[in-house]
Write an enzyme that holds these catalytic residues in place. Sequence first.
Site, PDB file in Angstrom:
ATOM      1  N   HIS A 256       5.631   1.504   9.654  1.00 55.39           N
ATOM      2  CA  HIS A 256       5.866   0.520  10.724  1.00 55.39           C
ATOM      3  C   HIS A 256       7.359   0.298  10.943  1.00 55.39           C
ATOM      4  O   HIS A 256       7.835   0.253  12.073  1.00 55.39           O
ATOM      5  CB  HIS A 256       5.235  -0.835  10.374  1.00 55.39           C
ATOM      6  CG  HIS A 256       3.795  -0.960  10.772  1.00 55.39           C
ATOM      7  ND1 HIS A 256       3.355  -0.775  12.062  1.00 55.39           N
ATOM      8  CD2 HIS A 256       2.697  -1.289  10.047  1.00 55.39           C
ATOM      9  CE1 HIS A 256       2.041  -0.973  12.106  1.00 55.39           C
ATOM     10  NE2 HIS A 256       1.607  -1.284  10.898  1.00 55.39           N
TER      11      HIS A 256
ATOM     12  N   HIS B 283       2.037   2.790   4.641  1.00 47.92           N
ATOM     13  CA  HIS B 283       1.640   2.332   5.980  1.00 47.92           C
ATOM     14  C   HIS B 283       2.678   1.348   6.537  1.00 47.92           C
ATOM     15  O   HIS B 283       3.093   1.465   7.690  1.00 47.92           O
ATOM     16  CB  HIS B 283       0.246   1.682   5.887  1.00 47.92           C
ATOM     17  CG  HIS B 283      -0.269   1.082   7.152  1.00 47.92           C
ATOM     18  ND1 HIS B 283      -1.415   1.535   7.795  1.00 47.92           N
ATOM     19  CD2 HIS B 283       0.182   0.046   7.911  1.00 47.92           C
ATOM     20  CE1 HIS B 283      -1.618   0.808   8.890  1.00 47.92           C
ATOM     21  NE2 HIS B 283      -0.682  -0.114   8.983  1.00 47.92           N
ATOM     22  N   GLU B 284       3.111   0.418   5.692  1.00 46.06           N
ATOM     23  CA  GLU B 284       4.074  -0.601   6.149  1.00 46.06           C
ATOM     24  C   GLU B 284       5.463  -0.005   6.358  1.00 46.06           C
ATOM     25  O   GLU B 284       6.151  -0.356   7.321  1.00 46.06           O
ATOM     26  CB  GLU B 284       4.143  -1.766   5.154  1.00 46.06           C
ATOM     27  CG  GLU B 284       2.838  -2.538   4.982  1.00 46.06           C
ATOM     28  CD  GLU B 284       2.157  -2.911   6.288  1.00 46.06           C
ATOM     29  OE1 GLU B 284       2.855  -3.276   7.257  1.00 46.06           O
ATOM     30  OE2 GLU B 284       0.919  -2.818   6.361  1.00 46.06           O
TER      31      GLU B 284
ATOM     32  N   GLY C 181      -1.227  -6.018   4.509  1.00 44.66           N
ATOM     33  CA  GLY C 181       0.190  -5.734   4.749  1.00 44.66           C
ATOM     34  C   GLY C 181       0.595  -6.139   6.148  1.00 44.66           C
ATOM     35  O   GLY C 181      -0.228  -6.122   7.073  1.00 44.66           O
TER      36      GLY C 181
ATOM     37  N   GLN D 263       5.786  -6.123  13.535  1.00 49.99           N
ATOM     38  CA  GLN D 263       4.464  -6.559  13.992  1.00 49.99           C
ATOM     39  C   GLN D 263       4.460  -8.029  14.421  1.00 49.99           C
ATOM     40  O   GLN D 263       3.488  -8.501  15.011  1.00 49.99           O
ATOM     41  CB  GLN D 263       3.422  -6.359  12.890  1.00 49.99           C
ATOM     42  CG  GLN D 263       3.116  -4.908  12.605  1.00 49.99           C
ATOM     43  CD  GLN D 263       2.035  -4.799  11.569  1.00 49.99           C
ATOM     44  OE1 GLN D 263       2.298  -4.821  10.375  1.00 49.99           O
ATOM     45  NE2 GLN D 263       0.777  -4.707  12.008  1.00 49.99           N
TER      46      GLN D 263
ATOM     47  N   CYS E 267      -5.209  -1.570  11.038  1.00 55.49           N
ATOM     48  CA  CYS E 267      -3.912  -2.204  11.234  1.00 55.49           C
ATOM     49  C   CYS E 267      -4.110  -3.470  12.052  1.00 55.49           C
ATOM     50  O   CYS E 267      -4.902  -3.478  13.003  1.00 55.49           O
ATOM     51  CB  CYS E 267      -3.012  -1.215  11.973  1.00 55.49           C
ATOM     52  SG  CYS E 267      -1.372  -1.857  12.316  1.00 55.49           S
ATOM     53  N   LEU E 268      -3.386  -4.521  11.683  1.00 53.71           N
ATOM     54  CA  LEU E 268      -3.507  -5.790  12.419  1.00 53.71           C
ATOM     55  C   LEU E 268      -3.041  -5.645  13.863  1.00 53.71           C
ATOM     56  O   LEU E 268      -3.414  -6.452  14.714  1.00 53.71           O
ATOM     57  CB  LEU E 268      -2.705  -6.887  11.715  1.00 53.71           C
ATOM     58  CG  LEU E 268      -3.265  -7.353  10.368  1.00 53.71           C
ATOM     59  CD1 LEU E 268      -2.243  -8.226   9.648  1.00 53.71           C
ATOM     60  CD2 LEU E 268      -4.574  -8.106  10.559  1.00 53.71           C
TER      61      LEU E 268
HETATM   62 NI    NI Z   1      -0.337  -1.737  10.294  1.00 51.75          NI
END
Ligand code: NI
Length: 185
Positions: A157, A153-154, A60, A65, A110-111
Amino acid sequence: MILMEHIIREGHPVLRTRTEEVTFPLTKEDRKLAEEMLQYLINSQDEEMVEKYNLRPGIGLAANQVNSLKRMFALHLEDDKGEQLSFVAINPKIVSHSVEQTYIESGEGCLSVDRVVPGYVPRYARITVKFMTVDGKEQKMRLKGLPAIAFQHELDHLNGIMFFDRINEQNPFAEIPDATPFIRE
Ligand code: NI
């Protein structure tokens, strides 16, 4: 093409900013952003691309991000039946959710976070969601398991929330009420 160097890491204020609703029809830029975010995830799950571009695998990715305040995210993952889910969600909402919770037993990643943050992240086990597609169609979906967790999760964000905000500070592995763990292979 989105590369790791374009991904904003924790500490940057854009990750703490609530993103803004997207209007339709999408502008060329919005459409390009949507396509590039999804393409990053697809590439990041392709061994050759990972090696060539040094990508970190992800399922995701949210617009903030990559330093955009558009209310959209991409998901690319398999559900528990092995079916590929791959879409961009624009102006996403959770319309209803289960009382039952879940959490990934090994924790979330998470990225935008270059460290392991141990602990359980409580999520709704099942959610019904609504969002707009890139083509301006309203989509309603029922999700459970990993897709439900990733969606939450997204969506977090897009509201400036990081997964570790939801970990119990006193006891990161405290039992979560009404929860069945999700075990990731
Ligand atoms: Ni993330």
